[in-house]
Design a protein around this motif. Structure first.
Motif, PDB file in Angstrom:
ATOM      1  N   LYS A 103       3.544   2.983  -4.517  1.00  0.00           N
ATOM      2  CA  LYS A 103       3.019   2.564  -3.211  1.00  0.00           C
ATOM      3  C   LYS A 103       4.131   1.968  -2.382  1.00  0.00           C
ATOM      4  N   ASP A 126       0.039   8.911  -2.568  1.00  0.00           N
ATOM      5  CA  ASP A 126       0.552   9.329  -1.263  1.00  0.00           C
ATOM      6  C   ASP A 126       2.033   9.719  -1.281  1.00  0.00           C
ATOM      7  N   VAL A 128       3.831  -6.911  -0.481  1.00  0.00           N
ATOM      8  CA  VAL A 128       3.247  -5.617  -0.119  1.00  0.00           C
ATOM      9  C   VAL A 128       1.731  -5.706  -0.278  1.00  0.00           C
ATOM     10  N   LYS A 129       1.029  -5.268   0.750  1.00  0.00           N
ATOM     11  CA  LYS A 129      -0.431  -5.269   0.717  1.00  0.00           C
ATOM     12  C   LYS A 129      -0.918  -3.844   0.920  1.00  0.00           C
ATOM     13  N   ASN A 130      -1.721  -3.356  -0.019  1.00  0.00           N
ATOM     14  CA  ASN A 130      -2.241  -1.986   0.049  1.00  0.00           C
ATOM     15  C   ASN A 130      -3.743  -1.977  -0.199  1.00  0.00           C
ATOM     16  N   HIS A 152      -7.006   0.585  -1.533  1.00  0.00           N
ATOM     17  CA  HIS A 152      -7.288   1.812  -2.285  1.00  0.00           C
ATOM     18  C   HIS A 152      -8.793   2.013  -2.371  1.00  0.00           C
ATOM     19  N   VAL A 210      -2.221   5.323  -6.423  1.00  0.00           N
ATOM     20  CA  VAL A 210      -1.995   5.766  -5.049  1.00  0.00           C
ATOM     21  C   VAL A 210      -0.969   6.885  -5.088  1.00  0.00           C
TER      22      VAL A 210
END
Length: 211
Positions: A210, A182, A85-87, A89, A180
């Motif tokens: 996330k 969201d 997983v790539k996020n 911020h 995060v």
């Protein structure tokens, strides 16, 4: 002269006319703000150290603007599970300019007054619902964040579900770490509706809240 002062959960070494980037403050742009959790003041050869804060000392500043910091890439990988997983911020920040450092005779600052006023909000939230929910069951929320949300009047899953993710980020701006928010309102909505199996299945795919 310089001072070591705590602002929004972080300590800064500041001098008069210095510009500082701090975690997002609730004060409007162009307004004055003061901080009285001053840990150390140095004026030439005279150094005063607090225990932990210096009684009567205060740092006053002016809010220049609110902005977002540079993007930070967070990459998560679980070995032998094919999980990646790539996020990104961007931290909510406020730019302030230090206007004055007072070593004694300062008035009580707004942050302390706001902290005293926060307690009735939390109490009101609990009274209205009868009992506060365990917000730590939301993926990405720890004890410190849960406590901060309750102090801001968000004590139940229903309260969290109807709160905008951006507003949540402002409320927890003083808590250290990259958070995060969201998915938090959507997670809280499932919890409020009692859809725990659906929530658990989704949370297994999340990492710190996330997607």
């Amino acid at each position: 002269m310089y001072a070591i002062v705590e602002i929004a959960g972080h300590q800064f070494k500041v001098e008069k006319d210095q510009k500082v980037f701090v975690n997002r403050l609730q004060t409007e742009e162009g307004k004055e703000v003061s901080f009285d959790n001053v840990l150390l003041v140095s004026d030439g050869n005279n150094v005063t150290v607090g225990a932990p804060a210096i009684d009567g000392a205060q740092v006053s500043a002016k809010v220049i603007k609110h902005l977002q910091g540079d993007k930070v890439i967070v990459f998560k990988k679980k070995r032998r599970k094919g999980y990646r997983v790539k996020n990104g911020h961007r931290q909510a920040l406020t730019e302030i300019v230090i206007e004055n450092i007072v070593t004694s005779g300062a008035k009580k600052s707004a942050p302390k007054k706001e902290a005293k006023k926060a307690e009735p909000k939390a109490t009101a939230a609990k009274t209205a619902t009868g009992k506060a929910d365990d917000l730590k069951k939301i993926e990405g929320i720890g004890p410190k964040i849960a406590s901060t949300l309750v102090e801001a009047g968000i004590a139940t899953y229903a309260d969290l579900a109807k709160t905008d993710a951006a507003k949540i980020s402002e409320i927890i701006a003083g808590v250290r770490g990259n958070h995060v928010t969201d998915t938090w309102p959507a997670q809280a909505k499932l919890a409020a509706e009692g859809k725990w199996d659906e929530l658990k299945k989704w949370q297994d795919e999340l990492d710190g809240g996330k997607a």
